[in-house]
Design a protein around this motif. Structure first.
Motif, short mmCIF file in Angstrom:
data_model
loop_
_atom_site.label_atom_id
_atom_site.label_comp_id
_atom_site.label_asym_id
_atom_site.label_seq_id
_atom_site.Cartn_x
_atom_site.Cartn_y
_atom_site.Cartn_z
N ASP A 33 -6.56 0.83 -0.76
CA ASP A 33 -5.26 1.36 -1.15
C ASP A 33 -4.46 1.78 0.08
N ARG A 34 -5.04 1.55 1.23
CA ARG A 34 -4.40 2.02 2.45
C ARG A 34 -3.98 0.86 3.33
N ASP A 35 -3.40 1.22 4.44
CA ASP A 35 -2.81 0.23 5.33
C ASP A 35 -3.86 -0.76 5.87
N PRO A 36 -3.68 -2.06 5.59
CA PRO A 36 -4.66 -3.04 6.07
C PRO A 36 -4.71 -3.16 7.59
N LEU A 37 -3.70 -2.62 8.25
CA LEU A 37 -3.69 -2.66 9.71
C LEU A 37 -4.92 -1.95 10.28
N PHE A 38 -5.39 -0.95 9.56
CA PHE A 38 -6.51 -0.16 10.06
C PHE A 38 -7.86 -0.81 9.76
N THR A 39 -7.82 -1.93 9.04
CA THR A 39 -9.10 -2.58 8.72
C THR A 39 -9.20 -3.97 9.35
N ILE A 40 -8.36 -4.23 10.33
CA ILE A 40 -8.38 -5.57 10.93
C ILE A 40 -9.76 -5.91 11.46
N TRP A 41 -10.46 -4.92 11.96
CA TRP A 41 -11.78 -5.21 12.52
C TRP A 41 -12.76 -5.68 11.44
N GLN A 42 -12.39 -5.46 10.18
CA GLN A 42 -13.28 -5.91 9.10
C GLN A 42 -12.81 -7.22 8.47
N TRP A 43 -11.68 -7.72 8.91
CA TRP A 43 -11.17 -8.96 8.31
C TRP A 43 -12.11 -10.11 8.63
N THR A 44 -12.21 -11.00 7.66
CA THR A 44 -13.06 -12.17 7.85
C THR A 44 -12.27 -13.42 7.50
N ALA A 56 11.74 9.90 -2.46
CA ALA A 56 10.66 9.01 -2.91
C ALA A 56 9.61 8.83 -1.82
N TRP A 57 8.35 8.86 -2.30
CA TRP A 57 7.27 8.39 -1.42
C TRP A 57 7.39 6.88 -1.36
N ASN A 58 7.31 6.38 -0.19
CA ASN A 58 7.56 4.94 -0.12
C ASN A 58 6.28 4.13 0.02
N GLN A 59 6.48 2.87 -0.16
CA GLN A 59 5.38 1.92 0.00
C GLN A 59 5.78 0.93 1.08
N ARG A 60 4.79 0.36 1.64
CA ARG A 60 5.08 -0.68 2.63
C ARG A 60 4.26 -1.92 2.25
N PHE A 108 0.86 -1.19 0.00
CA PHE A 108 0.00 0.00 0.00
C PHE A 108 0.89 1.24 0.00
N ALA A 109 0.37 2.27 -0.63
CA ALA A 109 1.11 3.52 -0.67
C ALA A 109 1.08 4.14 0.71
N ARG A 110 2.22 4.66 1.08
CA ARG A 110 2.35 5.17 2.43
C ARG A 110 2.62 6.66 2.33
N SER A 111 2.00 7.44 3.18
CA SER A 111 2.21 8.88 3.08
C SER A 111 3.49 9.26 3.84
N PHE A 112 4.52 8.47 3.61
CA PHE A 112 5.85 8.73 4.15
C PHE A 112 6.79 8.91 2.98
N GLN A 113 7.82 9.66 3.19
CA GLN A 113 8.78 9.79 2.12
C GLN A 113 10.21 9.76 2.64
N PHE A 114 11.07 9.22 1.77
CA PHE A 114 12.50 9.27 2.04
C PHE A 114 12.99 10.63 1.57
N LEU A 115 13.74 11.28 2.41
CA LEU A 115 14.27 12.58 2.01
C LEU A 115 15.54 12.86 2.80
N ILE A 116 16.35 13.75 2.24
CA ILE A 116 17.51 14.25 2.98
C ILE A 116 17.19 15.69 3.32
N ALA A 117 16.87 15.89 4.59
CA ALA A 117 16.48 17.22 5.03
C ALA A 117 17.73 18.06 5.30
N PHE A 118 17.70 19.25 4.82
CA PHE A 118 18.83 20.16 5.04
C PHE A 118 18.58 20.98 6.29
N ASN A 119 19.63 21.16 7.03
CA ASN A 119 19.54 22.09 8.16
C ASN A 119 19.75 23.49 7.60
#
Lengths: 582, 505
Positions: B483-494, B465-469, B243-254
């Motif tokens: 399209d999102r993290d299945p961890l948040f839908t565990i209550w719906q798993w069957t 890059a925006w990363n995926q997990r 799933f696409a993750r709203s996280f990204q790899f970046l090199i942040a400048f100070n």
């Protein structure tokens, strides 16, 4: 009884199928051996190719490492340059996840790692590939397989080692790509039994948890093989059932590539052919049995027809003939049978004709005997009555004679009529004792004249049966008369009655000549007599009357001792109407 | 102290496991192994995992793709008083795990308690604008604000709890166990009792152990599957859900560091990196090129804005123009000749970040930039970032799906907390402020479009890059397609009745 047709079918089947089975067994054995060997060779070829690819990959990687080592040993390289070389190589050649230059004491000098180097010079647990040390296989933090390779830097001042972490993911991919049939997979194990790769996705956990496959049948056979002995094939069982495994060695790495496949899948073709051949044999056997049965039937049918006709002749059906359609020996047998049957018919006609003639003669003689004397007496009486007509006493005497003889003629004629058509009986309750007593009394004179004694031994009290008095008197008279005629003078005749098992029993016993044993069975038949003259109808008529009244008549006799006739009638509860009225 | 660990290593957690029921798999029990080594020395990930399963907020953004807040404990909301008041209609029939009814009064108390937490104020900046929380009636909550605060609905997905034991309203509730962590389903869950009766969290030393347990059938789920291992883990028994993750790899400048003061230099560095190649080589294609901190699937994102183009020649020219010339030799320096040299912080034992760093290092080296790395333990890494003691830092950072996230890192003035990079661009700050305060969609779209361009002109970081997990789940479970993290839908798993168990013996 085993029929000839069945035997014939079995004979044909055996004659045809035994060679067929033999041929099938030989073919099957050859086919199975050949096909299995082809499968084994094919799988072994796959295993060898995988082994070659792995060896190429590892050797190529070692060569890369040596090339890097050569670069590093160039004089004048600064540390940052060495660092750059290592990093560039790691980026360029993904076979290596890490390259680290170690000094002679194993301390890192430069590394492709941004963090702390993770490699060290492999110890004795690894293998030495032409001077390159290769460690045991392990799974890294990215869940991928790696091994550490070290090359000694001999040309570098101060020595040292170039150590790389070799990415064996390519080996996994190679092994994963191998799929023999639907369920055949490749796996790679080390000499020590460590599982390096497994193509079966469901078995990858074995790799992950570092399972040791020393107990694997093929691995253990390889491990225990004698020097010079090469183990490349084994059949064994695991949780998937019987398996076929082949092995190709990588001697340089001391690894083994195994390709294993379920036996049922590997040898599917020979197994299928084996099944088809078995079906063919069964079908051939059935066809042979069918053909044998049909042929057997065709062969045996004329014999069966002869058997049936013979049985028919034995049962008296002389018109039965055999239909003969063949011209062989059986056909000739049929013709002979029919001729024999025709001859039998002719002979039977002759016998019947002679029997008729004999019967006619016997009847004629009987009639002459029975009628000539009364007729002669009547004739004599008629002549004398004319001469002595005036004498009343004579006339009355002749009249009685004529009437008595006419009665005798009438009895003979009645007997003949009763043989042809039994007389109708009038049944009513009668006392056996009384009827017999009256009759014995009436015949006492005749017995006296013959010098015989006639006695009665009656059971006490009346014996009522449903009977026809006239007909029974005739029966008694016949039997007593026979006894009188068959008993020499001073003999004795006893008429006896008794009650037995709800039946009235009448016995007429004499001390006469007796009846020969061989004639006892026929004395109740028509026209059979032991006397020299007469029609022989008395006992036959008596038997018919007794049986018409529901009784039985039997005889026991001993020549020279006498005969006893025994009559049995069912008793009745009914009484004569006159008695009932009283 | 542990804040950065939480930000970097995230709200979406890992792990799986099934301890004592290993040999009697039941679809009613989900065993989640948890590789604690992923966050060495911290328990942030485990706590977050438990929070995800047991606590809920008034709204929800975790399952949002376009950045809009989704209803959760609040069914709806509307602005009043020109954005200075937010009225929320609460869901009826909601009960806390201890039986307490979810009323406006209880909700107000829980929200006040959540707002008071320091970590909340750092991660959910708009709650600082809330001046009062008032219950109205049984199921209405009124939030009075000191100023219009457009991020507030999204920030209200902060988890609510009551009591000393942090009792929540989630589909599962924690049960006391002597060892391990165990959750049981909450039968009175307002959306219906989950099919999964229990969740057992089984810690492990590392990801490799979790994976082995999964393949052995001892756990049902591994939350973090490395990109390289996806194809090796996936089989007839195990599904890998990416799933696409709203996280990204970046090199942040100070921004306080002199070498990064020049926007031209930062642009040149962004132009020097071939992101597509990086994603292919290092992430095995499991990623998406990033050109800025704004979530590209956000409803207001301007797709017409041109991303950074890989142009090493242009980058070199720009650096030359900026006065950064490539010396002929590296005399007097420990590294190669470089027109620009800086040190990038990197957490130890994160191999994926290391591989990214190595690849970027090589690409920058090709334009004469020497990016050196300083690998430090995760605790030092966290402290150094917060204290600003770095030149650059390679980070896997949350940056969506709402704009509140990038606002935290790049739009707010530097302070204790998450705005650690010191990015200072007046126009960007103004536009971030517009996003923060505007409740007008047109104004938001306009501001986003302009902000995207400002950030391209004056990039605060080298966005990679925006990363995926990927999460590996046993096929015994039917996971809703999303399209999102299945961890948040565990209550719906069957239970997946079609799945065939595969022997791993």
């Amino acid at each position: 009884m085993k029929r000839i047709s069945t035997r014939f079918a079995l004979l044909l089947a055996a004659a045809a199928v035994v060679p067929l089975l033999g041929y099938g067994a030989v073919s099957l054995l050859s086919l199975r051996t050949g096909a299995q060997q082809a499968v084994i060779d094919g799988n072994l070829n796959v295993a060898r190719q995988v082994a070659e690819q792995i060896e190429l990959y590892v050797n190529g990687s070692v060569n890369i490492l040596k090339a890097v080592a050569a670069d590093l040993q160039q004089t004048g390289l600064e540390r940052w340059q060495q660092d750059r070389i290592l990093k560039n190589f790691v980026l360029q050649f993904t076979e290596f996840k890490e390259l680290t230059l170690l000094d002679e004491n194993g301390r890192p000098i430069v590394s492709s790692r941004l963090g702390t180097p993770t490699v060290a010079v492999p110890g004795s647990e690894g293998v030495n590939l032409n001077g390159t040390l290769i460690s045991r296989f392990s799974v890294d933090d990215d869940l991928l397989p790696t091994a550490v390779i070290a090359v000694r830097l001999v040309d570098r001042g101060g020595g040292g080692w170039l150590v790389g972490r070799l990415n064996l993911e390519a080996m996994w991919r190679m092994v994963d790509r191998i799929r023999v049939g639907r369920n055949g997979y490749a796996l790679v194990v080390t000499n020590e039994g460590q599982l390096l790769a497994h193509g079966n996705p469901a078995a990858k956990s074995l790799v992950a948890r570092g399972d040791n496959l020393s107990a694997h049948p093929l691995v253990s056979r390889i491990a225990t093989a004698l020097p010079g002995q090469q183990v490349t094939f084994a059949e064994y069982g695991d949780e998937r059932g019987p398996m076929v495994g082949v092995a190709a060695r990588l001697p340089s790495l001391r690894w083994t590539v195994i390709v294993e496949q379920p036996r049922v899948e590997a040898f599917a073709i020979p197994i299928r052919v084996q099944g088809q051949l078995a079906i063919a044999i069964v079908v051939a056997l059935m066809v042979m049995l069918g053909v044998g049965y049909v042929w057997g039937h065709r062969f045996i049918d004329p014999i069966l027809a002869l058997t049936r006709s013979t049985r028919a002749l034995a049962e008296g059906r002389l018109d039965e003939r055999v239909t003969v359609a063949t011209h062989d020996e059986l056909g000739q047998l049929g013709v002979s049978f029919n001729n024999m049957a025709d001859r039998l018919v002719e002979l039977q006609e002759d016998v019947r004709k002679k029997e008729r003639q004999a019967m006619f003669g016997r009847i004629s003689i009987g009639l002459v005997h029975d009628l000539s004397h009364p007729i002669q007496n009547i004739g004599n009486s008629c002549k004398l009555i004319v001469k002595m007509f005036d004498d009343v006493e004579y006339r009355e005497n002749f009249k009685r004679t004529i009437e008595r003889e006419l009665a005798q003629v009438k009895r003979v004629l009645d007997d003949l009529r009763n043989v042809a058509r039994p007389m109708p009986l009038q049944r009513f309750p009668i006392d056996v004792n009384k009827g017999l007593a009256d009759l014995v009394e009436s015949m006492q004179t005749t017995a006296d004249n013959a010098g015989l004694q006639i006695d009665t031994e009656f059971v006490l009290g009346p014996l009522y049966i449903e009977g026809d008095l006239f007909a029974l008197n005739r029966v008694y008279r016949n039997l007593i008369m026979n006894s009188l005629q068959a008993t020499p003078p001073r003999g004795r005749i006893v008429v006896r009655t008794s009650q037995e098992h709800g039946q009235a029993m009448v016995q007429i016993e004499d001390t006469g000549y007796g009846i020969p044993k061989e004639r006892l069975d026929t004395i109740f038949e028509d026209f059979v007599t032991t006397k020299r003259r007469g029609l022989g109808l008395g006992l036959a008529i008596s038997k018919k009357i007794v049986e018409q009244l529901g009784g039985t008549i039997t005889v026991s006799s001993e020549v020279g001792v006498g005969s006893t006739f025994t009559l049995r009638f069912p008793l009745t509860e009914a009484r004569p109407s006159r008695l009932a009225a009283v | 102290m542990r804040l950065w660990c939480g930000v970097v290593f995230c709200i979406a957690c890992s792990a799986c496991g099934r301890p004592d029921v290993a040999n009697s798999p039941s679809q009613r029990v989900l065993t989640v192994g948890f590789p604690e080594a992923a966050v060495p020395g911290t328990e942030v990930g485990l706590a977050q995992l438990i929070n995800v399963l047991t606590l809920e907020g008034l709204t929800q953004t975790s399952l949002s793709v376009d950045g809009r807040a989704l209803p959760r404990l609040a069914e709806s909301w509307n602005w009043e008083d020109e954005g200075r008041r937010l009225r929320l209609q609460l869901r009826s029939g909601v009960t806390f795990h201890d039986g307490t009814a979810f009323t406006s009064t209880v909700a107000a108390e829980a929200l006040n308690r959540a707002i008071a937490r320091a970590s909340t104020r750092a991660l959910y900046p708009s709650v600082a604008d809330v001046t009062s929380v008032r219950p109205e009636g049984d199921l209405q909550l009124v939030l009075d604000l000191s100023r219009p605060s457009a991020f507030l609905p999204e920030d209200l997905d902060l988890p609510l709890s009551i009591g000393p034991n942090n009792v929540g309203t989630g589909a599962f509730r924690r049960v006391a166990r002597a060892t391990g962590v165990e959750l049981e389903r909450f039968d009175r869950y307002y959306a219906g009792a989950p099919k999964i009766e229990r969740i057992v969290i089984r810690p492990s030393d590392n990801l490799r152990t979790s994976w082995s347990r999964l393949l052995r059938g001892e756990v049902d789920m591994v939350t973090d599957v490395p990109p390289e291992a996806v194809e090796f883990i996936q089989n007839d028994d195990i599904q890998v859900i990416s799933f696409a993750r709203s996280f990204q790899f970046l090199i942040a400048f100070n921004s306080q560091s002199p070498v990064f003061r020049s926007a031209a230099v930062r642009r040149a560095l962004n132009a020097a990196v071939n992101r597509e190649a990086l994603i292919a080589r290092v992430l095995q294609g499991h990623g998406e090129a990033a050109s800025g901190p704004l979530w590209p699937r956000h409803w207001a994102y301007d797709g017409s804005a041109q991303p950074f183009r890989f142009d090493p020649g242009g980058a070199e020219a720009s650096l030359e123009l900026a006065g950064l010339h490539l010396p002929a030799t590296a005399r007097g320096t420990p590294g190669p000749p470089a027109r620009l040299r800086f040190t990038c912080l990197l957490p130890a034992d994160f191999t994926l970040l290391e591989r990214i760093g190595l690849d970027v290092q090589k690409q920058l080296y090709d334009v004469g930039v020497d990016m050196m790395f300083e690998v430090v333990p995760i605790q030092d890494y966290d402290a150094r970032i917060r204290e600003g003691r770095f030149q650059a830092v390679l980070v896997d950072m949350i940056s969506g799906p709402t704009f509140a996230r990038p606002h935290v890192f790049w739009g707010a003035p530097r302070r204790d907390g998450l705005h650690a990079f010191g990015y200072d661009n007046a126009e960007a700050a103004r536009l971030f402020d517009v996003l923060r305060t505007s409740i007008n969609e047109g104004a938001v779209r306009s501001a986003v479009s302009r902000l995207q361009r400002v950030l391209l002109e004056d990039p605060p970081a080298l966005f990679l890059a925006w990363n995926q997990r990927a999460r590996a789940v046993r096929r015994h479970f039917r996971v809703p397609t999303s399209d999102r993290d299945p961890l948040f839908t565990i209550w719906q798993w069957t239970e997946n009745t079609d799945s065939q168990s595969v022997s791993t013996k």
